[in-house]
Design a protein around this motif. Structure first.
Motif, PDB file in Angstrom:
ATOM      1  N   HIS A 174       0.841  -1.196   0.000  1.00  0.00           N
ATOM      2  CA  HIS A 174       0.000   0.000   0.000  1.00  0.00           C
ATOM      3  C   HIS A 174       0.878   1.248   0.000  1.00  0.00           C
ATOM      4  CE1 HIS A 174      -3.589  -2.395   0.641  1.00  0.00           C
ATOM      5  NE2 HIS A 174      -2.830  -3.127   1.424  1.00  0.00           N
ATOM      6  N   ALA A 175       0.769   2.050  -1.055  1.00  0.00           N
ATOM      7  CA  ALA A 175       1.590   3.249  -1.223  1.00  0.00           C
ATOM      8  C   ALA A 175       1.066   4.372  -0.338  1.00  0.00           C
ATOM      9  CB  ALA A 175       1.573   3.687  -2.684  1.00  0.00           C
ATOM     10  N   ILE A 176       1.988   4.966   0.454  1.00  0.00           N
ATOM     11  CA  ILE A 176       1.611   6.105   1.296  1.00  0.00           C
ATOM     12  C   ILE A 176       2.741   7.130   1.339  1.00  0.00           C
ATOM     13  CG2 ILE A 176       0.140   4.678   2.782  1.00  0.00           C
ATOM     14  CD1 ILE A 176       2.282   5.099   4.997  1.00  0.00           C
ATOM     15  N   SER A 177       2.384   8.322   1.730  1.00  0.00           N
ATOM     16  CA  SER A 177       3.344   9.336   2.143  1.00  0.00           C
ATOM     17  C   SER A 177       2.846   9.817   3.495  1.00  0.00           C
ATOM     18  CB  SER A 177       3.408  10.499   1.154  1.00  0.00           C
ATOM     19  OG  SER A 177       4.205  11.543   1.696  1.00  0.00           O
ATOM     20  N   ALA A 178       3.440   9.293   4.558  1.00  0.00           N
ATOM     21  CA  ALA A 178       2.985   9.649   5.904  1.00  0.00           C
ATOM     22  C   ALA A 178       3.125  11.145   6.148  1.00  0.00           C
ATOM     23  CB  ALA A 178       3.771   8.859   6.951  1.00  0.00           C
ATOM     24  N   ILE A 179       4.185  11.730   5.671  1.00  0.00           N
ATOM     25  CA  ILE A 179       4.425  13.149   5.933  1.00  0.00           C
ATOM     26  C   ILE A 179       3.392  14.040   5.240  1.00  0.00           C
ATOM     27  CG2 ILE A 179       6.073  13.684   4.081  1.00  0.00           C
ATOM     28  CD1 ILE A 179       7.706  15.017   6.500  1.00  0.00           C
ATOM     29  N   HIS A 180       2.894  13.620   4.077  1.00  0.00           N
ATOM     30  CA  HIS A 180       1.905  14.407   3.338  1.00  0.00           C
ATOM     31  C   HIS A 180       0.480  13.856   3.474  1.00  0.00           C
ATOM     32  CE1 HIS A 180       5.063  16.776   1.576  1.00  0.00           C
ATOM     33  NE2 HIS A 180       5.666  15.686   1.141  1.00  0.00           N
ATOM     34  N   GLY A 181       0.325  12.705   4.103  1.00  0.00           N
ATOM     35  CA  GLY A 181      -0.994  12.118   4.302  1.00  0.00           C
ATOM     36  C   GLY A 181      -1.543  11.397   3.080  1.00  0.00           C
ATOM     37  N   LEU A 182      -0.744  11.232   2.045  1.00  0.00           N
ATOM     38  CA  LEU A 182      -1.215  10.588   0.817  1.00  0.00           C
ATOM     39  C   LEU A 182      -1.365   9.079   1.010  1.00  0.00           C
ATOM     40  CD1 LEU A 182       1.135  12.437  -1.690  1.00  0.00           C
ATOM     41  CD2 LEU A 182      -1.274  12.924  -1.234  1.00  0.00           C
ATOM     42  N   GLY A 183      -2.518   8.539   0.663  1.00  0.00           N
ATOM     43  CA  GLY A 183      -2.763   7.104   0.748  1.00  0.00           C
ATOM     44  C   GLY A 183      -3.025   6.582   2.144  1.00  0.00           C
ATOM     45  N   VAL A 184      -2.921   7.438   3.146  1.00  0.00           N
ATOM     46  CA  VAL A 184      -3.087   6.989   4.535  1.00  0.00           C
ATOM     47  C   VAL A 184      -4.531   6.561   4.808  1.00  0.00           C
ATOM     48  CG1 VAL A 184      -2.908   7.689   6.963  1.00  0.00           C
ATOM     49  CG2 VAL A 184      -1.106   8.318   5.343  1.00  0.00           C
ATOM     50  N   GLY A 185      -5.497   7.280   4.261  1.00  0.00           N
ATOM     51  CA  GLY A 185      -6.904   6.905   4.431  1.00  0.00           C
ATOM     52  C   GLY A 185      -7.192   5.540   3.823  1.00  0.00           C
TER      53      GLY A 185
ATOM     54  N   THR B  92      -5.517  -3.885  18.805  1.00  0.00           N
ATOM     55  CA  THR B  92      -4.220  -3.227  18.807  1.00  0.00           C
ATOM     56  C   THR B  92      -3.529  -3.404  17.463  1.00  0.00           C
ATOM     57  OG1 THR B  92      -4.018  -3.659  21.173  1.00  0.00           O
ATOM     58  CG2 THR B  92      -1.999  -3.103  20.012  1.00  0.00           C
ATOM     59  N   LEU B  93      -2.975  -2.308  16.968  1.00  0.00           N
ATOM     60  CA  LEU B  93      -2.268  -2.262  15.695  1.00  0.00           C
ATOM     61  C   LEU B  93      -0.833  -1.839  15.963  1.00  0.00           C
ATOM     62  CD1 LEU B  93      -2.078  -1.897  12.544  1.00  0.00           C
ATOM     63  CD2 LEU B  93      -2.919   0.409  12.948  1.00  0.00           C
ATOM     64  N   ALA B  94       0.145  -2.686  15.641  1.00  0.00           N
ATOM     65  CA  ALA B  94       1.559  -2.351  15.811  1.00  0.00           C
ATOM     66  C   ALA B  94       2.137  -1.890  14.486  1.00  0.00           C
ATOM     67  CB  ALA B  94       2.337  -3.564  16.325  1.00  0.00           C
ATOM     68  N   ILE B  95       2.913  -0.814  14.522  1.00  0.00           N
ATOM     69  CA  ILE B  95       3.610  -0.302  13.345  1.00  0.00           C
ATOM     70  C   ILE B  95       5.078  -0.664  13.513  1.00  0.00           C
ATOM     71  CG2 ILE B  95       4.173   1.722  11.962  1.00  0.00           C
ATOM     72  CD1 ILE B  95       1.731   3.111  13.274  1.00  0.00           C
ATOM     73  N   VAL B  96       5.593  -1.521  12.636  1.00  0.00           N
ATOM     74  CA  VAL B  96       6.982  -1.965  12.733  1.00  0.00           C
ATOM     75  C   VAL B  96       7.706  -1.763  11.407  1.00  0.00           C
ATOM     76  CG1 VAL B  96       6.421  -3.681  14.515  1.00  0.00           C
ATOM     77  CG2 VAL B  96       6.511  -4.373  12.121  1.00  0.00           C
ATOM     78  N   GLY B  97       9.012  -1.762  11.469  1.00  0.00           N
ATOM     79  CA  GLY B  97       9.847  -1.634  10.282  1.00  0.00           C
ATOM     80  C   GLY B  97      11.253  -1.257  10.688  1.00  0.00           C
ATOM     81  N   ARG B  98      12.105  -1.106   9.691  1.00  0.00           N
ATOM     82  CA  ARG B  98      13.489  -0.715   9.939  1.00  0.00           C
ATOM     83  C   ARG B  98      13.538   0.688  10.543  1.00  0.00           C
ATOM     84  NH1 ARG B  98      15.703   0.746   5.885  1.00  0.00           N
ATOM     85  NH2 ARG B  98      14.021   0.626   4.405  1.00  0.00           N
ATOM     86  N   PRO B  99      14.694   1.083  11.076  1.00  0.00           N
ATOM     87  CA  PRO B  99      14.838   2.455  11.554  1.00  0.00           C
ATOM     88  C   PRO B  99      14.638   3.466  10.423  1.00  0.00           C
ATOM     89  CG  PRO B  99      16.637   1.096  12.385  1.00  0.00           C
ATOM     90  CD  PRO B  99      15.885   0.270  11.375  1.00  0.00           C
ATOM     91  N   ASN B 100      13.988   4.559  10.745  1.00  0.00           N
ATOM     92  CA  ASN B 100      13.850   5.726   9.873  1.00  0.00           C
ATOM     93  C   ASN B 100      13.032   5.497   8.602  1.00  0.00           C
ATOM     94  OD1 ASN B 100      14.785   8.099  10.994  1.00  0.00           O
ATOM     95  ND2 ASN B 100      16.091   8.514   9.250  1.00  0.00           N
ATOM     96  N   VAL B 101      12.071   4.567   8.657  1.00  0.00           N
ATOM     97  CA  VAL B 101      11.180   4.408   7.500  1.00  0.00           C
ATOM     98  C   VAL B 101       9.938   5.288   7.626  1.00  0.00           C
ATOM     99  CG1 VAL B 101      11.954   2.099   6.882  1.00  0.00           C
ATOM    100  CG2 VAL B 101      10.025   2.352   8.443  1.00  0.00           C
ATOM    101  N   GLY B 102       9.732   5.900   8.811  1.00  0.00           N
ATOM    102  CA  GLY B 102       8.603   6.814   8.997  1.00  0.00           C
ATOM    103  C   GLY B 102       7.530   6.300   9.938  1.00  0.00           C
ATOM    104  N   LYS B 103       7.866   5.388  10.833  1.00  0.00           N
ATOM    105  CA  LYS B 103       6.872   4.827  11.749  1.00  0.00           C
ATOM    106  C   LYS B 103       6.249   5.903  12.631  1.00  0.00           C
ATOM    107  CE  LYS B 103       9.897   1.975  13.273  1.00  0.00           C
ATOM    108  NZ  LYS B 103      10.993   2.432  12.398  1.00  0.00           N
ATOM    109  N   SER B 104       7.075   6.743  13.246  1.00  0.00           N
ATOM    110  CA  SER B 104       6.551   7.806  14.110  1.00  0.00           C
ATOM    111  C   SER B 104       5.817   8.871  13.303  1.00  0.00           C
ATOM    112  CB  SER B 104       7.684   8.437  14.925  1.00  0.00           C
ATOM    113  OG  SER B 104       8.232   7.484  15.812  1.00  0.00           O
ATOM    114  N   THR B 105       6.289   9.156  12.098  1.00  0.00           N
ATOM    115  CA  THR B 105       5.592  10.112  11.238  1.00  0.00           C
ATOM    116  C   THR B 105       4.204   9.589  10.890  1.00  0.00           C
ATOM    117  OG1 THR B 105       7.706  10.844  10.316  1.00  0.00           O
ATOM    118  CG2 THR B 105       5.719  11.386   9.054  1.00  0.00           C
ATOM    119  N   LEU B 106       4.105   8.298  10.570  1.00  0.00           N
ATOM    120  CA  LEU B 106       2.805   7.700  10.285  1.00  0.00           C
ATOM    121  C   LEU B 106       1.913   7.749  11.516  1.00  0.00           C
ATOM    122  CD1 LEU B 106       0.808   6.218   8.465  1.00  0.00           C
ATOM    123  CD2 LEU B 106       1.943   4.071   9.111  1.00  0.00           C
ATOM    124  N   LEU B 107       2.446   7.409  12.679  1.00  0.00           N
ATOM    125  CA  LEU B 107       1.659   7.471  13.911  1.00  0.00           C
ATOM    126  C   LEU B 107       1.111   8.874  14.125  1.00  0.00           C
ATOM    127  CD1 LEU B 107       1.118   5.856  16.810  1.00  0.00           C
ATOM    128  CD2 LEU B 107       2.688   7.657  17.535  1.00  0.00           C
TER     129      LEU B 107
END
Length: 171
Positions: free
Chosen positions: A114-125, A148-163
Motif C-alpha cells: 500500500h503506497a503512502i506518504s505519511a508526511i503528506h498524508g497521501l494514501g493513509v486513508g 491493537t495495531l503495531a507499526i513496525v519496520g526498519r529504523p527511519n522508515v517513517g513509523k513515528s511520522t505515520l503514527l
C-alpha cells in the motif's frame, strides 16, 4: 520524529479511530533483525513485544531505498513468528503518480504493498480502510477492548511520522 535513526526506542501506545472503529496504535523503534546485543537488540525486542500484543501489524517500508535485506528479514519473521494479519505499507511515495516503486515490494511476500506518504498524508486513508477491515470485532456483551495495531519496520522508515499522521498530533 527525527531524521536520526534510533530516536524511538520503546513502544508508544495511543488510542485512535477510523471510520467509527477505535483501536490502539503502537509505534515501535526500528527493528534490526541481526542485532544480538546492545541498544539495537533491546529496541528490536520492544518491537517484537508490540507484535506479540497486536491483533494486526503494519510493516512499514521505505520506497526510496526499495526492499532491503532487513525488510526481507522482518517480513520473514512476521510471517513465521507472529501468525498475525500483516499489512505492508510503502512510505515516502510523495508523488501519487509514481506508483511503480511500490510494486518492487511484492518480493517481500506480504501481499499488496500500500503506497503512502505519511508526511503528506497521501494514501493513509486507504491504508486505514484496509487496516480497520482486518481488525477483529468486539463480541456483544464483552467488556470494550480495543484491537491493537503495531507499526513496525526498519529504523527511519517513517513509523513515528505515520503514527503522528494517524493521530493528527505530534506525539
Amino acid at each position: 520524529v527525527s531524521e536520526k535513526p534510533g530516536t524511538t526506542r520503546d513502544r508508544a501506545y495511543n488510542r485512535a479511530e477510523w471510520a467509527g472503529r477505535e483501536f490502539i496504535l503502537v509505534d515501535t523503534g526500528g527493528m534490526e533483525p541481526r542485532a544480538k546485543v546492545g541498544l539495537e537488540a533491546l529496541v528490536t525486542l520492544q518491537a517484537r513485544v508490540a507484535v506479540e500484543e497486536a491483533n494486526l501489524v503494519v510493516h512499514l517500508t521505505d520506497a526510496r531505498l526499495g526492499p532491503t535485506e532487513a525488510d526481507g528479514a522482518i517480513a520473514r519473521e512476521l510471517r513465521r513468528a507472529s501468525g498475525k494479519a500483516i499489512v505492508l505499507a510503502v512510505n515516502k511515495l510523495d508523488n501519487p503518480e509514481d506508483d511503480t516503486e511500490r510494486h518492487r515490494f511484492y518480493t517481500l511476500g506480504e501481499g499488496e504493498p500500500h503506497a503512502i506518504s505519511a508526511i503528506h498524508g497521501l494514501g493513509v486513508g486507504d491504508l486505514l480502510d484496509v487496516v480497520v477491515s482486518l481488525l477483529p470485532e468486539s463480541e456483544p456483551g464483552e467488556e470494550q477492548q480495543f484491537p491493537t495495531l503495531a507499526i513496525v519496520g526498519r529504523p527511519n522508515v517513517g513509523k513515528s511520522t505515520l503514527l503522528n499522521r494517524l493521530l493528527g498530533a505530534e506525539r
